[in-house]
Design an enzyme around this catalytic site. Structure first.
Site, PDB file in Angstrom:
ATOM      1  N   PRO A  89       3.872 -45.338   9.150  1.00 43.63           N
ATOM      2  CA  PRO A  89       4.346 -46.186  10.251  1.00 43.63           C
ATOM      3  C   PRO A  89       5.845 -46.029  10.504  1.00 43.63           C
ATOM      4  O   PRO A  89       6.338 -46.390  11.554  1.00 43.63           O
ATOM      5  CB  PRO A  89       4.029 -47.609   9.762  1.00 43.63           C
ATOM      6  CG  PRO A  89       3.016 -47.440   8.695  1.00 43.63           C
ATOM      7  CD  PRO A  89       3.296 -46.114   8.049  1.00 43.63           C
ATOM      8  N   GLU A 116       1.223 -48.743  -0.960  1.00 47.46           N
ATOM      9  CA  GLU A 116       2.316 -49.171  -0.074  1.00 47.46           C
ATOM     10  C   GLU A 116       3.183 -47.989   0.345  1.00 47.46           C
ATOM     11  O   GLU A 116       4.217 -48.174   0.976  1.00 47.46           O
ATOM     12  CB  GLU A 116       3.186 -50.213  -0.789  1.00 47.46           C
ATOM     13  CG  GLU A 116       2.411 -51.446  -1.251  1.00 47.46           C
ATOM     14  CD  GLU A 116       1.556 -52.011  -0.126  1.00 47.46           C
ATOM     15  OE1 GLU A 116       0.350 -52.211  -0.347  1.00 47.46           O
ATOM     16  OE2 GLU A 116       2.081 -52.216   0.983  1.00 47.46           O
ATOM     17  N   ARG A 154      -7.475 -29.259  19.400  1.00 42.02           N
ATOM     18  CA  ARG A 154      -7.918 -29.169  20.794  1.00 42.02           C
ATOM     19  C   ARG A 154      -7.032 -28.232  21.611  1.00 42.02           C
ATOM     20  O   ARG A 154      -7.451 -27.724  22.645  1.00 42.02           O
ATOM     21  CB  ARG A 154      -7.892 -30.561  21.451  1.00 42.02           C
ATOM     22  CG  ARG A 154      -8.921 -31.530  20.920  1.00 42.02           C
ATOM     23  CD  ARG A 154      -8.671 -32.934  21.450  1.00 42.02           C
ATOM     24  NE  ARG A 154      -8.748 -32.958  22.901  1.00 42.02           N
ATOM     25  CZ  ARG A 154      -9.900 -33.020  23.587  1.00 42.02           C
ATOM     26  NH1 ARG A 154     -11.044 -33.025  22.941  1.00 42.02           N
ATOM     27  NH2 ARG A 154      -9.912 -33.058  24.904  1.00 42.02           N
ATOM     28  N   ASP A 169      -6.558 -32.460  29.786  1.00 42.12           N
ATOM     29  CA  ASP A 169      -6.438 -33.692  29.003  1.00 42.12           C
ATOM     30  C   ASP A 169      -5.375 -34.587  29.609  1.00 42.12           C
ATOM     31  O   ASP A 169      -4.416 -34.116  30.187  1.00 42.12           O
ATOM     32  CB  ASP A 169      -5.972 -33.362  27.570  1.00 42.12           C
ATOM     33  CG  ASP A 169      -7.155 -33.036  26.655  1.00 42.12           C
ATOM     34  OD1 ASP A 169      -8.299 -33.220  27.109  1.00 42.12           O
ATOM     35  OD2 ASP A 169      -6.906 -32.599  25.532  1.00 42.12           O
TER      36      ASP A 169
HETATM   37  N1  LIG Z   1       0.919 -45.517  12.042  1.00 42.09           N
HETATM   38  C1  LIG Z   1       0.617 -44.502  11.224  1.00 42.09           C
HETATM   39  O1  LIG Z   1       0.698 -43.315  11.562  1.00 42.09           O
HETATM   40  C2  LIG Z   1       0.147 -44.836   9.839  1.00 42.09           C
HETATM   41  C3  LIG Z   1       0.264 -43.918   8.817  1.00 42.09           C
HETATM   42  C4  LIG Z   1      -0.162 -44.254   7.520  1.00 42.09           C
HETATM   43  C5  LIG Z   1      -0.696 -45.528   7.320  1.00 42.09           C
HETATM   44  N2  LIG Z   1      -1.115 -45.935   6.087  1.00 42.09           N
HETATM   45  C6  LIG Z   1      -0.716 -45.277   4.869  1.00 42.09           C
HETATM   46  C7  LIG Z   1       0.710 -45.655   4.584  1.00 42.09           C
HETATM   47  C8  LIG Z   1       1.059 -46.985   4.538  1.00 42.09           C
HETATM   48  C9  LIG Z   1       2.393 -47.329   4.287  1.00 42.09           C
HETATM   49  C10 LIG Z   1       3.359 -46.339   4.096  1.00 42.09           C
HETATM   50  C11 LIG Z   1       2.981 -45.010   4.176  1.00 42.09           C
HETATM   51  C12 LIG Z   1       1.651 -44.647   4.425  1.00 42.09           C
HETATM   52  N3  LIG Z   1      -0.827 -46.398   8.333  1.00 42.09           N
HETATM   53  C13 LIG Z   1      -0.400 -46.071   9.574  1.00 42.09           C
END
Ligand SMILES: NC(=O)c1ccc(NCc2ccccc2)nc1
Length: 246
Positions: A89, A116, A154, A169
């Site tokens: 994220p 985490e 793709r 697309d």
């Molecule tokens: N929004 C995204 O691209 C994304 C990527 C991974 C994820 N979860 C695994 C994770 C959690 C916390 C820290 C690092 C990786 N969630 C969402």
């Protein structure tokens, strides 16, 4: 394209390797895939690959050493350049432009975090770029990794076959896609737009472009910021804006 996923759940990737367009392309040899499980690089008998966070706080963090070893092993299996992408994220938002750039790479290694997240020292030394597929958190990087892989695949030549070219697309031309219809010509009392039955391909193409512009303007106006318009697009936009002004 050789994709490798560093993941604790290699079986999850069957969703791409055993189904659909991506599965067929894999069987045709249009791309290659393999996984590396960090657990096989844990330096203790019990296979510990995560530990509690320094400074306290909830959850566990993936330890640096097993990930470093797994990434090193993945790189050792690549011919030529390889790029390591970490899905999180905290990454840069994934866009069509970024997908198109990644599709030019011969080897992509996707680091899939769990818990985490991972020890920052792995990100600083072994990860080339951090990418997010959206502003939300899921349980692991595997699903985001598969979305990135599917979007890249793709765009590879021959993957979609001639029935569907990727440039049609959404986002390929920087616009949202137009509405689509198929048989029956009337469904639940609702007809298909006349123009699509006309056989006039120039008019149909113009209608579709106008619909894409209308949708983009009303749902995602920010996509139009900084975008260059063809004379035809500018004319259609003018007409739409005039209409909405009244
Ligand atoms: N929004 C995204 O691209 C994304 C990527 C991974 C994820 N979860 C695994 C994770 C959690 C916390 C820290 C690092 C990786 N969630 C969402």
């Amino acid at each position: 394209m050789f994709f490798q996923a560093v993941t604790l759940f290699p079986e999850m990737f069957a969703a791409l390797t055993e189904h659909g367009v991506s599965g067929r392309a894999l069987r045709q040899g249009l791309w290659r895939f393999d996984t590396v499980n960090p657990r096989q690089f844990a330096d203790n008998r019990l296979g510990y690959i995560d530990d509690r966070p320094f400074g306290g706080g909830p959850g566990m963090i993936m330890m640096a050493a097993p990930l470093q070893a797994a990434i090193g092993f993945a790189r050792s299996r690549c011919q030529g350049d390889s790029r390591v992408v970490y899905l999180s994220p905290q990454g840069a938002p994934l866009t069509h432009r970024r997908v198109a750039a990644l599709a030019q790479q011969p080897n992509l290694i996707l680091l899939c975090g769990r818990y985490e997240g991972v020890d920052e020292r792995v990100l600083q030394t072994h990860v080339d770029e951090e990418i997010s597929i959206g502003d939300f958190v899921v349980s692991g990087g595997e699903l985001p990794a598969m979305m990135l892989m599917d979007a890249v695949l793709r765009l590879l030549p021959d993957v979609l076959g001639d029935s569907r070219s990727a440039e049609q697309d959404s986002f390929a031309d920087g616009l949202l896609d137009c509405p689509h219809y198929t048989r029956p010509a009337e469904f639940d009392g609702m007809p298909v737009p006349e123009v699509l039955m006309s056989g006039n391909h120039a008019k149909i193409a113009e209608w579709r472009l106008e619909q894409s512009l209308r949708r983009t303007l009303s749902r995602r106006p920010e996509l139009l910021d900084g975008r260059m318009f063809s004379p035809q697009e500018a004319r259609l936009l003018e007409r739409i804006r005039k209409e909405q002004a009244n």
